[in-house]
Design a protein around this motif. Sequence first.
Motif, short mmCIF file in Angstrom:
data_model
loop_
_atom_site.label_atom_id
_atom_site.label_comp_id
_atom_site.label_asym_id
_atom_site.label_seq_id
_atom_site.Cartn_x
_atom_site.Cartn_y
_atom_site.Cartn_z
N ARG A 320 0.88 -1.33 0.18
CA ARG A 320 -0.13 -0.07 -0.13
C ARG A 320 0.89 1.15 -0.08
O ARG A 320 1.75 1.28 0.90
N LEU A 325 5.82 2.84 5.52
CA LEU A 325 5.12 3.57 6.03
C LEU A 325 5.56 3.97 7.51
O LEU A 325 6.07 2.73 8.15
N ARG A 328 2.44 3.52 12.83
CA ARG A 328 0.85 4.05 13.22
C ARG A 328 0.03 3.68 12.05
O ARG A 328 -1.10 3.74 12.19
N ALA A 329 0.40 3.79 10.92
CA ALA A 329 -0.39 3.54 9.64
C ALA A 329 -0.48 2.16 9.24
O ALA A 329 -0.96 1.82 8.07
N ILE A 330 0.26 1.37 9.80
CA ILE A 330 0.22 -0.17 9.47
C ILE A 330 -0.89 -1.00 10.64
O ILE A 330 -0.36 -1.00 11.46
N PRO A 331 -2.12 -1.19 9.96
CA PRO A 331 -3.25 -1.66 10.82
C PRO A 331 -2.78 -3.15 11.55
O PRO A 331 -3.29 -3.58 12.55
N ARG A 336 3.65 -4.60 11.70
CA ARG A 336 3.94 -3.63 12.31
C ARG A 336 5.40 -3.62 13.19
O ARG A 336 5.66 -4.53 13.98
#
Length: 393
Positions: A320, A325, A328-331, A336
């Motif tokens: 993505r 990234l 915090r932007a990695i769900p 993560r």
Amino acid sequence: MKLPPACCRLQTLWAALGVCVTIGFMVQLLGGPFQRRAPTAPAGRSPAPCQPRTHLVFLKTHKTGGSSVVNLLHRFGEARGLRFALPHRYQFGYPSPFRAERVKGYHPGGPPFDIICHHMRFNLTEVQKVMPNDSFYFSIVRDPGTLGESAFSYYRAVAPAFRRAPSLAAFLAAPGHFYEAGARGNHYARNLQWFDFGLPAAGDGAAVAAALAGLERAFALVLLAEHFDESLVLLREALCWPEEAVAAFAHNGRATGDGPRVSPAQAARLRAWNGLDWALYTHLNRSFWRRAEAFGAARLREEVARLRQHRAALARRCLRGGGPLPARAIPDGRLRPFQPPGRAQILGYALRAGLPPAERERCARLATPELQYKDRLDRRQFGLGNASGPPGG
């Protein structure tokens, strides 16, 4: 002096020839350090036939790009069902020297492992208890002029010398004011690579030269962080791996603009402060480029270009945003990255939505951080319930 009769001389010659043949056969049979490496093909020619190497010792040094190498080793070994020498937690008792009993599942006299690649302070004698005699030893180094800044940012909370300094500039102005030799955690603050290689304290040029000569006898190849893609190409050839096996995303990298970067004057001070690391780096840098020259400059450029194209295509297909990234932007917590207790913000990857299952699995392996991948391998080798918990150890 009277010579023996011709018949006696002939018998002696045949006896000597028989001894040489026997020794040559035994060397081939035993392998280990006497094994001949596959020759490097001259530029423009096809490489000599070889078999992929699967017994691998990678000394993962700190802040050198080693996490990216570990990812490709994890993926290669997992895909082929190889057996990893894993720590009980995430490191082999670091910063203490490596000991065989630190390996999960190790038993004296038991079967050797195929790959060892997690943080340790190198100890050849103990590693040889765990790994086969024909193992390929390699590592990676980085210019201390930039490594020192990265270590200051990453290990600020655990190295007293860094913690006491209000800034990197203040530390470099008078490092001896903040540094106390032997204090717990201060190995991160001076000659960190020399420490990781387990080299002895060296007080003069002769001792440094002897230590470096011993290092080159143990390690068949040492990569350069500043020339990472060229390093992967030379590694691929040395291991006789397919080109796609060394395509990897960068792991454990910091966000652009995260913390100060060094000026040329600061880099010079860092090299002077880390004098043993600078001697190590310059020595191995020369060795690396001799190997690259033997590989062939044009061939090296071609393979590097293909590697970068392959990596870019994987990023477009898998990720993505097409690149790293903030955490915090990695769900997905499985992707993560761990964030150190300091100012460094470590980047990771999120997968594109809508990937087919098989492709999603392939992309996830490329994007999985080291700690989570280690737990994945741990479960594969030792069963469920064997994840190691929080980082440490």
